[in-house]
Enzyme design. Structure first.
Site, PDB file in Angstrom:
ATOM      1  N   ASN A   9      -3.300   5.151  10.823  1.00 10.34           N
ATOM      2  CA  ASN A   9      -4.402   5.452   9.977  1.00 10.34           C
ATOM      3  C   ASN A   9      -5.498   4.195  10.501  1.00 10.34           C
ATOM      4  O   ASN A   9      -5.194   3.435   9.558  1.00 10.34           O
ATOM      5  CB  ASN A   9      -4.344   5.731   8.742  1.00 10.34           C
ATOM      6  CG  ASN A   9      -5.376   6.023   7.758  1.00 10.34           C
ATOM      7  OD1 ASN A   9      -6.587   6.003   8.538  1.00 10.34           O
ATOM      8  ND2 ASN A   9      -5.316   5.936   6.537  1.00 10.34           N
ATOM      9  N   LYS A  11      -8.597   3.940   9.749  1.00 11.34           N
ATOM     10  CA  LYS A  11      -9.561   3.662   8.777  1.00 11.34           C
ATOM     11  C   LYS A  11     -10.909   3.354   9.374  1.00 11.34           C
ATOM     12  O   LYS A  11     -11.187   3.878  10.240  1.00 11.34           O
ATOM     13  CB  LYS A  11      -9.167   2.700   7.657  1.00 11.34           C
ATOM     14  CG  LYS A  11      -7.775   3.072   7.153  1.00 11.34           C
ATOM     15  CD  LYS A  11      -7.166   2.175   5.971  1.00 11.34           C
ATOM     16  CE  LYS A  11      -5.948   2.757   5.379  1.00 11.34           C
ATOM     17  NZ  LYS A  11      -5.473   2.097   4.073  1.00 11.34           N
ATOM     18  N   HIS A  95      -6.418  11.253   1.182  1.00 13.42           N
ATOM     19  CA  HIS A  95      -6.223   9.918   1.073  1.00 13.42           C
ATOM     20  C   HIS A  95      -6.900   9.282  -0.203  1.00 13.42           C
ATOM     21  O   HIS A  95      -7.712   9.438  -0.643  1.00 13.42           O
ATOM     22  CB  HIS A  95      -6.667   8.954   2.352  1.00 13.42           C
ATOM     23  CG  HIS A  95      -6.059   7.345   2.649  1.00 13.42           C
ATOM     24  ND1 HIS A  95      -6.295   6.750   1.791  1.00 13.42           N
ATOM     25  CD2 HIS A  95      -4.860   7.365   3.388  1.00 13.42           C
ATOM     26  CE1 HIS A  95      -5.789   5.615   2.112  1.00 13.42           C
ATOM     27  NE2 HIS A  95      -4.959   6.013   3.081  1.00 13.42           N
ATOM     28  N   GLU A  97      -7.841   6.554  -0.868  1.00 14.86           N
ATOM     29  CA  GLU A  97      -9.516   5.707  -0.453  1.00 14.86           C
ATOM     30  C   GLU A  97     -10.458   6.958  -0.574  1.00 14.86           C
ATOM     31  O   GLU A  97     -11.564   6.744  -1.080  1.00 14.86           O
ATOM     32  CB  GLU A  97      -9.538   4.835   1.021  1.00 14.86           C
ATOM     33  CG  GLU A  97      -8.576   3.661   0.571  1.00 14.86           C
ATOM     34  CD  GLU A  97      -8.063   3.441   2.056  1.00 14.86           C
ATOM     35  OE1 GLU A  97      -8.402   3.722   2.870  1.00 14.86           O
ATOM     36  OE2 GLU A  97      -7.030   2.563   1.788  1.00 14.86           O
ATOM     37  N   GLU A 167       1.954   7.834  -0.820  1.00 17.57           N
ATOM     38  CA  GLU A 167       1.570   6.586  -0.562  1.00 17.57           C
ATOM     39  C   GLU A 167       1.029   6.004  -2.093  1.00 17.57           C
ATOM     40  O   GLU A 167       0.138   6.390  -2.687  1.00 17.57           O
ATOM     41  CB  GLU A 167       0.269   6.508  -0.037  1.00 17.57           C
ATOM     42  CG  GLU A 167       0.384   7.049   1.693  1.00 17.57           C
ATOM     43  CD  GLU A 167      -0.735   6.784   2.519  1.00 17.57           C
ATOM     44  OE1 GLU A 167      -0.487   5.845   3.423  1.00 17.57           O
ATOM     45  OE2 GLU A 167      -1.928   6.859   2.124  1.00 17.57           O
ATOM     46  N   GLY A 173      -2.434  -1.709   1.556  1.00 13.79           N
ATOM     47  CA  GLY A 173      -3.231  -2.299   1.893  1.00 13.79           C
ATOM     48  C   GLY A 173      -3.107  -3.864   1.034  1.00 13.79           C
ATOM     49  O   GLY A 173      -3.940  -4.845   1.192  1.00 13.79           O
ATOM     50  N   SER A 213       1.680  -0.564   3.017  1.00  9.55           N
ATOM     51  CA  SER A 213       2.231  -1.775   3.588  1.00  9.55           C
ATOM     52  C   SER A 213       3.484  -1.348   4.206  1.00  9.55           C
ATOM     53  O   SER A 213       4.266  -2.508   4.209  1.00  9.55           O
ATOM     54  CB  SER A 213       2.457  -2.699   2.393  1.00  9.55           C
ATOM     55  OG  SER A 213       1.215  -3.093   1.788  1.00  9.55           O
TER      56      SER A 213
HETATM   57  P1  PGA Z   1      -1.601   0.066   4.708  1.00 13.03           P
HETATM   58  O1  PGA Z   1      -2.332   1.408   4.412  1.00 13.03           O
HETATM   59  O2  PGA Z   1      -0.420   0.362   5.807  1.00 13.03           O
HETATM   60  O3  PGA Z   1      -2.402  -0.981   5.226  1.00 13.03           O
HETATM   61  O4  PGA Z   1      -1.182  -0.102   3.323  1.00 13.03           O
HETATM   62  C1  PGA Z   1      -1.619   2.775   4.610  1.00 13.03           C
HETATM   63  C2  PGA Z   1      -2.513   3.727   4.356  1.00 13.03           C
HETATM   64  O5  PGA Z   1      -3.538   3.651   3.647  1.00 13.03           O
HETATM   65  O6  PGA Z   1      -2.543   5.111   4.962  1.00 13.03           O
END
Ligand code: PGA
Length: 249
Positions: A9, A11, A95, A97, A167, A173, A213
């Site tokens: 992903n 982003k 997601h 976010e 998640e 993140g 992460s």
């Molecule tokens: P990350 O993000 O691996 O940077 O923690 C995962 C995601 O948001 O899909």
């Protein structure tokens, strides 16, 4: 037997040129195809360029979002038909976010999932609890509500075909990864819930990804768990070496 699935992903990162370069490097490095599906989810603007890069390779294309309406006066939105015509196989929906910054809810995610299926896209549906919810012992309750809400009105065959990404919001993140036990426990809960809501067949075919992460140094352990079928990778998917190390894990 569920095929493993590792999705990057990206982003809101990468210009068209940068995206092409990263995708080319990933395609070159990904040669073993039998046991794992690899999906790249760049920003909308790079879909066309990546479609060319991944043509004739086993790598698949995914988008990070879409709108639930078929077409019309929805300035700035992208439809399922557009994503399909741009070469997407997958679309990430719900997601955290998007839930946090764009007020997406289980109800709107559900509308998007139904529309995605109408156009032959496979949704990667994201669920997960916040830190406060985990600390208050609400993880199962929150995730169950999200799963039930997002999957409302789907057929068994649709649920069997989709991907759910667990998640935990506190792990996205942040560098704080869920422990293997924490992740496996919630994945098992989601699979059992799918069994209860649909059937054992559905529960057994539904693929569950862990996200938050995931890195080369923790991927193998997470992916060794019975109910973890893959990963949704944010930060580490922007680096060829890290991403491929996770794929090979
Ligand atoms: P990350 O993000 O691996 O940077 O923690 C995962 C995601 O948001 O899909």
């Amino acid at each position: 037997m569920r095929k493993r699935i590792i999705a990057g992903n990206w982003k809101m990162n990468k210009t068209v040129a940068e995206a092409k370069e990263l995708a080319q490097a990933i395609v070159q490095g990904f040669t073993r195809t039998d046991s794992c599906e690899v999906v790249l989810c760049p920003p909308f603007t790079a879909l066309a360029a990546l479609r060319e890069v991944i043509a004739e390779t086993p790598v698949k294309l995914g988008a990070q979002n879409m709108f639930w309406e078929e077409q019309g006066a929805f300035t700035g939105e992208i439809s399922a038909a557009m994503l399909k015509s741009a070469g997407c196989t997958y679309v990430i929906l719900g997601h955290s976010e998007r839930r946090q910054y764009f007020q997406e809810s289980d109800e709107t995610v559900n509308k998007k999932i139904l529309r995605a299926f109408e156009h032959g896209l496979i949704p990667i549906v994201c669920v997960g609890e916040t830190l406060a919810e985990r600390q208050n012992g609400l993880t199962h309750q929150v995730v169950e509500k999200q799963v039930r809400g997002c999957l409302a009105d789907l057929t068994s065959d649709q649920v069997a075909a989709l991907v759910i990404a667990y998640e935990p919001v506190w792990a996205i993140g942040t560098g704080v990864v869920a422990t293997t036990e924490q992740a496996q426990e919630v994945h098992a809960m989601i699979r059992a819930l799918a069994g209860k809501m649909y059937s054992t067949r559905v529960a057994e075919s539904l693929r569950l990804q862990y996200g938050g992460s995931m890195k080369p140094d923790n991927a193998a352990q997470l992916l060794s768990q019975d109910d973890i079928d893959g990963g949704l990778i944010g930060g580490a998917s922007l680096d060829v070496k890290s991403f491929l190390q996770i794929v090979y894990a």
